[in-house]
Design a protein around this motif. Structure first.
Motif, PDB file in Angstrom:
ATOM      1  N   LYS A  85       0.842  -1.187   0.000  1.00 25.96           N
ATOM      2  CA  LYS A  85       0.000   0.000   0.000  1.00 25.96           C
ATOM      3  C   LYS A  85       0.886   1.250   0.000  1.00 25.96           C
TER       4      LYS A  85
ATOM      5  N   ASN B 287       2.943   4.182   0.837  1.00 19.89           N
ATOM      6  CA  ASN B 287       3.609   4.695   2.043  1.00 19.89           C
ATOM      7  C   ASN B 287       3.536   3.748   3.234  1.00 19.89           C
TER       8      ASN B 287
ATOM      9  N   HIS C  74       7.032  11.694   1.021  1.00 18.61           N
ATOM     10  CA  HIS C  74       5.991  11.448   2.021  1.00 18.61           C
ATOM     11  C   HIS C  74       6.305  12.290   3.257  1.00 18.61           C
TER      12      HIS C  74
ATOM     13  N   PRO D 229      -1.941   8.161   9.350  1.00 12.25           N
ATOM     14  CA  PRO D 229      -2.993   8.087   8.325  1.00 12.25           C
ATOM     15  C   PRO D 229      -3.140   9.432   7.608  1.00 12.25           C
ATOM     16  N   ILE D 230      -3.636   9.380   6.372  1.00 12.34           N
ATOM     17  CA  ILE D 230      -3.913  10.631   5.676  1.00 12.34           C
ATOM     18  C   ILE D 230      -4.997  11.387   6.426  1.00 12.34           C
TER      19      ILE D 230
ATOM     20  N   HIS E  69     -10.826  11.893   3.822  1.00 13.28           N
ATOM     21  CA  HIS E  69     -10.395  11.527   2.473  1.00 13.28           C
ATOM     22  C   HIS E  69     -10.471  10.009   2.325  1.00 13.28           C
TER      23      HIS E  69
ATOM     24  N   TYR F 166      -9.258   8.091  -0.378  1.00 11.17           N
ATOM     25  CA  TYR F 166      -8.158   7.435  -1.084  1.00 11.17           C
ATOM     26  C   TYR F 166      -6.839   8.148  -0.815  1.00 11.17           C
ATOM     27  N   THR F 167      -5.755   7.392  -0.945  1.00 10.47           N
ATOM     28  CA  THR F 167      -4.412   7.975  -0.916  1.00 10.47           C
ATOM     29  C   THR F 167      -3.897   8.029  -2.349  1.00 10.47           C
TER      30      THR F 167
ATOM     31  N   ASN G 172      -9.892  17.468  -2.580  1.00  5.80           N
ATOM     32  CA  ASN G 172      -9.518  17.257  -1.186  1.00  5.80           C
ATOM     33  C   ASN G 172      -9.729  18.540  -0.396  1.00  5.80           C
TER      34      ASN G 172
ATOM     35  N   CYS H  79      -5.843   2.988  -2.781  1.00  5.85           N
ATOM     36  CA  CYS H  79      -4.761   3.749  -3.407  1.00  5.85           C
ATOM     37  C   CYS H  79      -5.151   4.135  -4.838  1.00  5.85           C
TER      38      CYS H  79
ATOM     39  N   SER I 147       1.719  10.774  -1.220  1.00  2.00           N
ATOM     40  CA  SER I 147       0.663  10.324  -0.302  1.00  2.00           C
ATOM     41  C   SER I 147      -0.237  11.503   0.042  1.00  2.00           C
TER      42      SER I 147
ATOM     43  N   GLY J 240      -4.237  12.790   0.375  1.00  2.09           N
ATOM     44  CA  GLY J 240      -5.615  12.366   0.537  1.00  2.09           C
ATOM     45  C   GLY J 240      -6.511  12.991  -0.520  1.00  2.09           C
TER      46      GLY J 240
END
Length: 748
Positions: A283, A285, A367, A627-628, A632, A634-635, A688, A710, A738, A740
């Motif tokens: 996944k 990051n 990241h 976490p993002i 959000h 999706y990353t 976003n 993702c 990465s 969101g």
């Protein structure tokens, strides 16, 4: 910015390169220039006493191929730089700035080489010709009118030669500022920070020859088939010698599946070489989760560790063991998105081998926790004693052809005291002590009105930087913007009140100063400094070299009393003599660089010497990624297509991912598409809400083999979604991998 509505998609191929790569490269270069010109350039590309490719920084082998020491994307880079199209006064008379803003990056790049200096005066709608002397006077007047040198920012691209970069930073520091942001701030800054802290040098430790002796090669967050194609030759040789290759990347890239070497018969009629023994589609990051799992499993087999190396050469081992004991192996595996079998099997490979190379690129460095990512990679290598011996070590794979050399030359907003002391001793002036602006800080300062002057030595900051609209406003907020460029790019279309485009010689052009042909030097990704000689006459008599442009600006701004800037560029040997005095490792520069393969710069980690505070390599304690931001779904990671290099768009296809005729796509997991009620080909918007709402529309959904949760989009088109302040801890690199996002279907 123009969108493209001729999109077609198909299943990705199962092999890379081969005859198709040769055919496509040949067509592209012959479309760009006459056959005689193409032959003249390509026979010299990456050869001794030839042209260093203006593309990536992958090193040249000691023994060069007689068939041609270049790759498909190297040919594309040559086709772009040496193209037989020209942007002249008539072009700017025909096109207003606003009309050019509506063109795509691809269209802008295909208009050709810039042929004369141009200026945009206040309130004008287009650029118009200006003489060189008038241009230099405008720059000198503006710089001398500033209230403080820190009101100026001097950006640098990784294409700039050692000679130009050294003169540039010397001028800027003598002017009185450390505002020297560069493209490293947006790519491998995280590598430099992490490696300096842990190993005492901000560069990789391996040589090209190490690949032939390695037992395991780890490839994190990198797509060499597109971004560093000649690396595939080294991987092919490693495989032939028995190396196991483990690829860790959210996307399965075709070149790391099977490579058909076009310089071998098997690359034309055979199946080619299977590259990856293990492809771990992690996944986005979650590399630290995987690395911690591996470390825990290795500690359970202490006989597989290099205990002598750990005892004699490292510090922090006990602290690392204690920290790892607080983690659950099962939870780490789950967080990574991999199966336990994948983690256990690859951990066994690492346990049973002792010569490990770790390669990485932007998939680790962009990241918020990027520095942690790289320090954890170092932890793995230290446990195995895989630093400072043949076939093992760190390999951050640099993008632009001299981005590492520019940093060595002093293009850095935070120079060390040792660096500035040496500069003071050599040139007799007091360099500024306070840190300058990095890229993100510079954009922020321009927006706040703290910066009145912006100069770019190459590059395309507007397309390269995050938060495109914010970056555009920042450039337009300056009183004067100056771009030293070979071709038109989007940054030219966000001019300050007054704006100059200064056309310079490219890597393929002959440098003639004082009626004598010169050469320039560069440093590759593994610390080898070597020459680059142009092969073509300049496309216009009105072009100047980058060193000459810098010298002229310095002369106009500072005069020639202390340093005779203009005389230095009459013979680049004089510049290199100054470099030899000011920078360690460049003794006898002019003689050594003319040897067949140049010379290798000192690298303590390469020989097991660690220039850290205690003389040992440092194990470190690193965090799992946060976490993002909530809200959000999706990353998102931004990626390059096979038809681009950094911000330069060679074409509208990405054949290795099955995308043709367009770039506004979002790659999605099929299950995620079903849950969102989306189908292949649906038009969507991505949006976003970090510090404010951001949105890009008109994107086409492409189902792809990517982990759930993702998504991937192309750089630079998706840059408007990346908040300027979303950056890596310690390195301040934009976290472009990465981000969101949410996705909504259009016309619902």
């Amino acid at each position: 910015m123009a969108h493209h509505n001729h999109l077609k998609t198909q299943n990705p191929p199962n092999k890379a390169a081969g005859p198709q790569a040769v055919t496509i490269a040949a067509k592209m270069v012959l479309d760009a220039m006459p056959p005689w010109k193409a032959f003249k350039v390509l026979k010299k590309l990456n050869q001794k006493d030839g042209i260093d490719c203006p593309g990536c920084a992958w090193p040249d082998p000691y023994k060069r191929s007689k068939l041609g020491e270049f790759c498909e994307n190297g040919v594309k880079a040559i086709a772009e730089e040496a193209q037989h199209q020209f942007v002249d006064a008539a072009f700017f008379k025909q096109h207003t700035i606003s009309s050019l803003q509506r063109k795509s990056d691809y269209w802008l790049g295909k208009q050709g080489r810039l042929t004369q200096p141009v200026v945009k005066i206040p309130d004008a709608q287009r650029y118009q010709p200006i003489g060189w002397e008038d241009a230099f006077q405008l720059i000198g007047q503006q710089l001398k009118s500033l209230n403080h040198p820190d009101e100026a920012v001097f950006y640098t691209s990784g294409r700039t030669s050692n000679e130009a970069a050294f003169l540039y930073q010397l001028f800027v520091r003598k002017f009185g500022t450390n505002n020297l942001p560069d493209c490293s701030n947006m790519c491998h800054e995280s590598s430099g920070v992490a490696l300096t802290e842990t190993l005492g040098i901000g560069k990789g430790s391996v040589t090209l020859e190490d690949f032939e002796h390695s037992e395991v090669i780890l490839i994190f967050g990198q797509n060499p088939g597109t971004n560093h194609p000649r690396m595939l030759n080294s991987l092919e040789k490693a495989k032939a010698n028995g190396a196991q290759i483990i690829v860790i990347n959210p996307l399965k890239e075709v070149a790391l599946t099977r490579f058909k070497n076009p310089q071998k018969l098997g690359g034309w009629i055979g199946k080619g070489t299977s590259i990856a023994d293990y492809s771990l589609q992690i996944k986005i990051n979650q590399d630290v989760a995987l690395l911690k799992a591996w470390l825990i499993l290795l500690l359970q087999k202490e006989e597989s560790l290099d205990q002598e190396f750990i005892t004699d050469k490292t510090s922090g081992y006990a602290e690392l063991k204690k920290d790892l004991s607080s983690y659950s192996l099962d939870q780490l595996v789950e967080q990574s998105g991999l199966t336990k079998e994948e983690v256990l099997t690859t951990a066994e490979v690492l346990a049973s081998r002792h010569k490990i190379i770790a390669c990485w690129a932007m998939g680790l460095t962009q990241h918020v926790n990027a520095v942690d990512n790289i320090r954890e990679v170092v932890n793995l290598l230290l446990l195995k004693g895989s630093i400072g011996k043949a076939g093992a070590g760190t390999c951050p794979v640099r993008g632009h052809s001299n981005v590492q050399g520019d940093r060595t030359m002093g293009i850095w907003e935070r120079p060390t005291k040792a660096w500035t002391d040496k500069l003071k001793d050599t040139f007799g002036f007091e360099p500024p002590a306070s840190p300058g602006y990095n890229v993100v800080e510079a954009i922020d300062a321009m927006n706040q009105g703290k910066v009145r002057f912006f100069m770019a030595m190459g590059g395309n900051l507007l397309s390269a930087a995050p938060d495109t609209l914010v970056t555009e406003k920042a450039l337009q907020n300056c009183e004067l913007t100056v771009h030293v460029s070979t071709k038109l790019n989007r940054s030219h279309l966000a001019p300050g009140q007054l704006s100059l485009i200064l056309p310079c010689l490219g890597r393929t052009d002959k440098h003639v100063e004082n009626n004598q042909e010169q050469f320039v030097t560069v440093e590759n990704s593994m610390g080898i400094v070597h020459t680059s000689y142009g092969a073509l006459n300049a496309p216009s008599p009105l072009l100047m070299s980058e060193p000459a442009i810098v010298a002229s600006i310095a002369s106009e701004t500072l005069g020639n009393q202390d340093i005779n800037w203009l005389d230095l560029v009459n013979d680049y040997d004089q510049i290199r003599d100054l470099i030899a005095k000011a920078i360690s490792g460049f003794d006898d520069y002019n003689r050594r660089v003319k040897e067949d393969n140049g010379f290798e710069l000192p690298n303590g980690a390469r020989v097991g010497q660690f220039n850290t505070s205690n003389g040992k390599a440092h194990f470190t304690i690193n965090q799992l990624p946060e976490p993002i931001q909530t809200g959000h779904q999706y990353t998102m990671m931004t990626i390059r297509s096979h038809d681009q290099f950094n911000t330069t768009i060679y074409g509208m296809d990405d054949r290795y991912r099955g995308v043709f005729g367009g770039r506004n796509v979002v790659f999605m997991n099929v299950k995620d598409m079903q849950e969102a009620g989306l189908e292949k080909g649906d038009e969507v918007a991505l949006h976003n809400h970090y510090d404010k709402d951001r949105k890009i529309s008109g994107y086409t959904v492409v189902p792809y083999e990517i982990p759930s949760g993702c998504v991937a989009t192309y750089f630079p088109e998706a840059n408007p979604l990346i908040p300027l302040q979303l950056t890596a801890r310690l390195s301040h690199t934009p976290a472009s991998k990465s981000v969101g996002v949410n996705i909504s279907k259009l016309n619902d």
